[in-house]
Design a protein around this motif. Sequence first.
Motif, PDB file in Angstrom:
ATOM      1  N   ASN A 227       0.849  -1.193   0.000  1.00 43.45           N
ATOM      2  CA  ASN A 227       0.000   0.000   0.000  1.00 43.45           C
ATOM      3  C   ASN A 227       0.880   1.237   0.000  1.00 43.45           C
ATOM      4  OD1 ASN A 227      -1.579   2.282   1.275  1.00 43.45           O
ATOM      5  ND2 ASN A 227      -3.204   0.753   1.055  1.00 43.45           N
ATOM      6  N   GLU A 228       0.832   2.008  -1.079  1.00 43.77           N
ATOM      7  CA  GLU A 228       1.726   3.143  -1.254  1.00 43.77           C
ATOM      8  C   GLU A 228       1.205   4.447  -0.658  1.00 43.77           C
ATOM      9  OE1 GLU A 228       2.550   3.585  -5.376  1.00 43.77           O
ATOM     10  OE2 GLU A 228       3.272   1.541  -5.622  1.00 43.77           O
ATOM     11  N   ASP A 229      -0.074   4.730  -0.861  1.00 46.54           N
ATOM     12  CA  ASP A 229      -0.602   6.062  -0.575  1.00 46.54           C
ATOM     13  C   ASP A 229      -1.620   6.111   0.554  1.00 46.54           C
ATOM     14  OD1 ASP A 229       0.829   7.087  -2.882  1.00 46.54           O
ATOM     15  OD2 ASP A 229      -0.707   6.083  -4.091  1.00 46.54           O
ATOM     16  N   GLY A 230      -1.943   4.943   1.128  1.00 50.00           N
ATOM     17  CA  GLY A 230      -2.933   4.929   2.187  1.00 50.00           C
ATOM     18  C   GLY A 230      -4.361   4.897   1.687  1.00 50.00           C
ATOM     19  N   ARG A 232      -7.788   3.161  -0.065  1.00 50.31           N
ATOM     20  CA  ARG A 232      -8.545   1.980   0.344  1.00 50.31           C
ATOM     21  C   ARG A 232      -8.893   1.089  -0.852  1.00 50.31           C
ATOM     22  NH1 ARG A 232     -13.006   1.259   4.587  1.00 50.31           N
ATOM     23  NH2 ARG A 232     -14.550  -0.113   3.653  1.00 50.31           N
ATOM     24  N   CYS A 233      -8.203  -0.023  -0.977  1.00 51.06           N
ATOM     25  CA  CYS A 233      -8.546  -1.090  -1.932  1.00 51.06           C
ATOM     26  C   CYS A 233      -8.396  -0.681  -3.395  1.00 51.06           C
ATOM     27  CB  CYS A 233      -9.973  -1.595  -1.700  1.00 51.06           C
ATOM     28  SG  CYS A 233     -10.420  -1.937   0.013  1.00 51.06           S
ATOM     29  N   THR A 234      -7.594   0.341  -3.682  1.00 50.49           N
ATOM     30  CA  THR A 234      -7.395   0.789  -5.055  1.00 50.49           C
ATOM     31  C   THR A 234      -6.104   0.205  -5.628  1.00 50.49           C
ATOM     32  OG1 THR A 234      -6.198   2.770  -4.354  1.00 50.49           O
ATOM     33  CG2 THR A 234      -8.595   2.947  -4.576  1.00 50.49           C
ATOM     34  N   LEU A 235      -5.888   0.389  -6.917  1.00 54.05           N
ATOM     35  CA  LEU A 235      -4.664  -0.091  -7.544  1.00 54.05           C
ATOM     36  C   LEU A 235      -3.460   0.516  -6.843  1.00 54.05           C
ATOM     37  CD1 LEU A 235      -3.678  -1.856  -9.914  1.00 54.05           C
ATOM     38  CD2 LEU A 235      -3.550   0.240 -11.281  1.00 54.05           C
ATOM     39  N   ASN A 236      -2.520  -0.323  -6.468  1.00 47.82           N
ATOM     40  CA  ASN A 236      -1.312   0.041  -5.731  1.00 47.82           C
ATOM     41  C   ASN A 236      -1.575   0.364  -4.268  1.00 47.82           C
ATOM     42  OD1 ASN A 236       0.112  -0.135  -8.223  1.00 47.82           O
ATOM     43  ND2 ASN A 236      -0.427   2.005  -8.655  1.00 47.82           N
ATOM     44  N   ASN A 237      -2.798   0.152  -3.830  1.00 49.45           N
ATOM     45  CA  ASN A 237      -3.162   0.404  -2.436  1.00 49.45           C
ATOM     46  C   ASN A 237      -4.071  -0.712  -1.917  1.00 49.45           C
ATOM     47  OD1 ASN A 237      -2.125   3.297  -1.742  1.00 49.45           O
ATOM     48  ND2 ASN A 237      -3.069   3.481  -3.768  1.00 49.45           N
ATOM     49  N   PRO A 238      -3.526  -1.920  -1.773  1.00 50.80           N
ATOM     50  CA  PRO A 238      -4.361  -3.027  -1.297  1.00 50.80           C
ATOM     51  C   PRO A 238      -4.849  -2.780   0.122  1.00 50.80           C
ATOM     52  CG  PRO A 238      -2.041  -3.630  -1.216  1.00 50.80           C
ATOM     53  CD  PRO A 238      -2.117  -2.327  -1.959  1.00 50.80           C
ATOM     54  N   CYS A 239      -6.021  -3.321   0.424  1.00 57.13           N
ATOM     55  CA  CYS A 239      -6.577  -3.234   1.767  1.00 57.13           C
ATOM     56  C   CYS A 239      -6.818  -4.636   2.295  1.00 57.13           C
ATOM     57  CB  CYS A 239      -7.882  -2.436   1.766  1.00 57.13           C
ATOM     58  SG  CYS A 239      -9.199  -3.188   0.776  1.00 57.13           S
ATOM     59  N   GLU A 240      -6.825  -4.758   3.608  1.00 55.58           N
ATOM     60  CA  GLU A 240      -7.080  -6.037   4.258  1.00 55.58           C
ATOM     61  C   GLU A 240      -8.562  -6.145   4.619  1.00 55.58           C
ATOM     62  OE1 GLU A 240      -4.477  -6.666   7.545  1.00 55.58           O
ATOM     63  OE2 GLU A 240      -2.693  -5.965   6.462  1.00 55.58           O
ATOM     64  N   VAL A 241      -9.148  -7.293   4.325  1.00 53.53           N
ATOM     65  CA  VAL A 241     -10.554  -7.535   4.643  1.00 53.53           C
ATOM     66  C   VAL A 241     -10.627  -8.791   5.510  1.00 53.53           C
ATOM     67  CG1 VAL A 241     -12.880  -7.894   3.734  1.00 53.53           C
ATOM     68  CG2 VAL A 241     -11.213  -6.559   2.407  1.00 53.53           C
ATOM     69  N   VAL A 247     -12.595  -3.656   6.957  1.00 56.81           N
ATOM     70  CA  VAL A 247     -11.482  -3.265   6.099  1.00 56.81           C
ATOM     71  C   VAL A 247     -10.426  -2.507   6.905  1.00 56.81           C
ATOM     72  CG1 VAL A 247     -10.786  -1.889   4.100  1.00 56.81           C
ATOM     73  CG2 VAL A 247     -12.940  -3.176   4.052  1.00 56.81           C
ATOM     74  N   THR A 248      -9.153  -2.891   6.715  1.00 55.15           N
ATOM     75  CA  THR A 248      -8.028  -2.198   7.344  1.00 55.15           C
ATOM     76  C   THR A 248      -7.048  -1.765   6.263  1.00 55.15           C
ATOM     77  OG1 THR A 248      -8.233  -3.539   9.343  1.00 55.15           O
ATOM     78  CG2 THR A 248      -6.138  -2.379   9.011  1.00 55.15           C
ATOM     79  N   VAL A 249      -6.607  -0.522   6.337  1.00 49.61           N
ATOM     80  CA  VAL A 249      -5.623   0.019   5.406  1.00 49.61           C
ATOM     81  C   VAL A 249      -4.319   0.252   6.161  1.00 49.61           C
ATOM     82  CG1 VAL A 249      -5.017   1.974   3.935  1.00 49.61           C
ATOM     83  CG2 VAL A 249      -7.363   1.093   3.943  1.00 49.61           C
ATOM     84  N   ARG A 250      -3.216  -0.253   5.623  1.00 49.39           N
ATOM     85  CA  ARG A 250      -1.910  -0.104   6.276  1.00 49.39           C
ATOM     86  C   ARG A 250      -0.942   0.536   5.278  1.00 49.39           C
ATOM     87  NH1 ARG A 250      -2.006  -3.629  10.899  1.00 49.39           N
ATOM     88  NH2 ARG A 250      -3.650  -5.208  10.724  1.00 49.39           N
ATOM     89  N   LYS A 251      -0.880   1.838   5.297  1.00 43.98           N
ATOM     90  CA  LYS A 251       0.015   2.551   4.393  1.00 43.98           C
ATOM     91  C   LYS A 251       1.469   2.159   4.639  1.00 43.98           C
ATOM     92  CE  LYS A 251       1.370   7.190   2.901  1.00 43.98           C
ATOM     93  NZ  LYS A 251       1.173   8.652   3.111  1.00 43.98           N
ATOM     94  N   GLY A 252       2.195   1.885   3.544  1.00 48.25           N
ATOM     95  CA  GLY A 252       3.611   1.566   3.634  1.00 48.25           C
ATOM     96  C   GLY A 252       3.928   0.125   3.960  1.00 48.25           C
ATOM     97  N   ILE A 253       2.883  -0.698   4.105  1.00 46.56           N
ATOM     98  CA  ILE A 253       3.102  -2.116   4.410  1.00 46.56           C
ATOM     99  C   ILE A 253       3.015  -2.930   3.129  1.00 46.56           C
ATOM    100  CG2 ILE A 253       2.156  -4.125   5.624  1.00 46.56           C
ATOM    101  CD1 ILE A 253       3.651  -2.142   7.406  1.00 46.56           C
ATOM    102  N   ASN A 254       3.877  -3.944   3.048  1.00 43.95           N
ATOM    103  CA  ASN A 254       3.979  -4.761   1.834  1.00 43.95           C
ATOM    104  C   ASN A 254       3.580  -6.205   2.102  1.00 43.95           C
ATOM    105  OD1 ASN A 254       5.246  -2.790  -0.165  1.00 43.95           O
ATOM    106  ND2 ASN A 254       6.546  -2.563   1.635  1.00 43.95           N
ATOM    107  N   TYR A 255       3.291  -6.922   1.001  1.00 42.65           N
ATOM    108  CA  TYR A 255       2.664  -8.229   1.109  1.00 42.65           C
ATOM    109  C   TYR A 255       3.256  -9.237   0.118  1.00 42.65           C
ATOM    110  CZ  TYR A 255      -0.952  -5.411   3.438  1.00 42.65           C
ATOM    111  OH  TYR A 255      -1.624  -4.558   4.273  1.00 42.65           O
ATOM    112  N   ALA A 256       2.986 -10.514   0.408  1.00 47.20           N
ATOM    113  CA  ALA A 256       3.410 -11.609  -0.469  1.00 47.20           C
ATOM    114  C   ALA A 256       2.310 -12.662  -0.519  1.00 47.20           C
ATOM    115  CB  ALA A 256       4.703 -12.227   0.045  1.00 47.20           C
ATOM    116  N   GLN A 257       2.402 -13.526  -1.534  1.00 45.04           N
ATOM    117  CA  GLN A 257       1.455 -14.627  -1.687  1.00 45.04           C
ATOM    118  C   GLN A 257       2.149 -15.951  -1.355  1.00 45.04           C
ATOM    119  OE1 GLN A 257      -1.804 -13.884  -2.229  1.00 45.04           O
ATOM    120  NE2 GLN A 257      -0.941 -11.824  -2.013  1.00 45.04           N
ATOM    121  N   GLN A 258       1.484 -16.744  -0.543  1.00 47.02           N
ATOM    122  CA  GLN A 258       2.035 -18.040  -0.156  1.00 47.02           C
ATOM    123  C   GLN A 258       2.190 -18.955  -1.377  1.00 47.02           C
ATOM    124  OE1 GLN A 258       0.049 -19.767   3.255  1.00 47.02           O
ATOM    125  NE2 GLN A 258      -0.637 -17.748   3.927  1.00 47.02           N
TER     126      GLN A 258
END
Length: 289
Positions: A227-230, A232-241, A247-258
């Motif tokens: 999530n680059e810009d904080g 909510r759920c937009t391109l380059n800004n994934p949100c956690e559901v 819904v939780t938004v974590r600006k600056g946090i990065n993710y991976a797929q198992q």
Amino acid sequence: MNKALAGGLLALTLVGFGSTPSVAAPDGAASSRAAGQSAAKGVDFAGTVALSNCSGSVVRVPQSKPDDPALVLSNGHCLESGFPAAGEVIVDQPSTRTFKLLDAKGAEKATLTASKISYATMTDTDISLYQLTTSYADIKKKYGIKALEIEDDHPVKKRAITVVSGYWKETYTCKIDGFVYRLKEGEWTWKDSIRYTPECQTIGGTSGSPVIDHKTGKVTAVNNTGNEDGERCTLNNPCEVDRHGNVTVRKGINYAQQTYGIVPCVTHDSKIDLTRKGCKLPRPTAARR
């Protein structure tokens, strides 16, 4: 997906990334961006690859044989044809894509060539698997490099990990902070994603990087977004559901797929069999070939 670069290695603009990337380290001069940490002993660049716009790795599963065609793992959003649509699954599509194979120090040892995209999707997960024109044994014999093994079990929370980018020849070390029930970005939704602790500030071009578990030395995930810009759920800004739709938004946090779910789907000759017992990867409804 803010972790793929537009264009080739000299591109200056990141897809969805608002700043100019740092210059890639020269061959043999790999570095770490791990906020004062360094990759675990034994974690290096051997077996990683650089794509035209992303990172990746030559991978095997526990049941792979030396003479099987080698596989390259990256993200679905790193495909040369562009992002697969939500719900789209690609199988056995011809490809002649090339990959720069790196040695332990990050120097380019060879150019590997794909024969096909064995599997790719951005549904439930964000992965691509390319089958190469050469075998694991040939890569080991010619270049002295072994494939990275994909872990066949679920990742472990708080485990130390290193993201190894063949594109930038850099590493990012942190821990698994937790798991996300649903990670939503634009039209795509991913299940049971890995959330990094803040130290892993991955940048554009690290898409598709293998995530190495320090305890096992195996690939436990593939780096894919943040999530680059904080937003909510937009391109380059994934949100956690969560399971309740919160819904939780974590600006600056990065993710991976198992990646452990890939293991049951690989059969002899590195073929992907989506009907194999234990294979739960999404199946195509109308595969693009």
